[in-house]
Design a protein around this motif. Sequence first.
Motif, mmCIF file in Angstrom:
data_model
loop_
_atom_site.group_PDB
_atom_site.id
_atom_site.type_symbol
_atom_site.label_atom_id
_atom_site.label_comp_id
_atom_site.label_asym_id
_atom_site.label_seq_id
_atom_site.Cartn_x
_atom_site.Cartn_y
_atom_site.Cartn_z
ATOM 1 N N GLN A 62 32.012 21.975 77.747
ATOM 2 C CA GLN A 62 32.749 21.813 76.503
ATOM 3 C C GLN A 62 32.211 20.605 75.757
ATOM 4 N N LEU A 63 32.341 20.666 74.467
ATOM 5 C CA LEU A 63 31.900 19.591 73.599
ATOM 6 C C LEU A 63 33.105 19.165 72.779
ATOM 7 N N LYS A 64 33.495 17.919 72.941
ATOM 8 C CA LYS A 64 34.665 17.414 72.223
ATOM 9 C C LYS A 64 34.203 16.623 71.014
ATOM 10 N N GLY A 65 34.706 17.021 69.855
ATOM 11 C CA GLY A 65 34.401 16.324 68.618
ATOM 12 C C GLY A 65 35.672 15.725 68.042
ATOM 13 N N PRO A 66 35.565 15.037 66.941
ATOM 14 C CA PRO A 66 36.762 14.426 66.356
ATOM 15 C C PRO A 66 37.736 15.461 65.785
ATOM 16 N N ARG A 67 37.275 16.661 65.490
ATOM 17 C CA ARG A 67 38.146 17.661 64.865
ATOM 18 C C ARG A 67 38.446 18.860 65.742
ATOM 19 N N ARG A 68 37.570 19.160 66.679
ATOM 20 C CA ARG A 68 37.808 20.329 67.522
ATOM 21 C C ARG A 68 36.990 20.240 68.800
#
Length: 91
Positions: A62-68
């Motif tokens: 998984q890749l966690k970003g600031p928006r999703r």
Amino acid sequence: MKRLALAVCAVLLALSPLGLAADSWGRLFFNPHERAQQLTTERSAAAAPADATPAPLRYDGQLKGPRRQVHWVNGVEATPPVGLRPGQQQP
């Protein structure tokens, strides 16, 4: 004169890999009859039933970003499988 000889050598060296790779490119153009045969073969292969056993799920991560968050399953973006953590594979 030396510059011309150097330029010719540079061009020949730059083009030499193209001659080696040209054989692996395959055929670019087909006549209409050959193209129709190729399309028929591709369509019949696509219409053939696939294996009844589905491929096992592989939760790549998984890749966690600031928006999703983006989840990767079997190398494509998808919803995360239930009960698996990143790096695990469903048997």
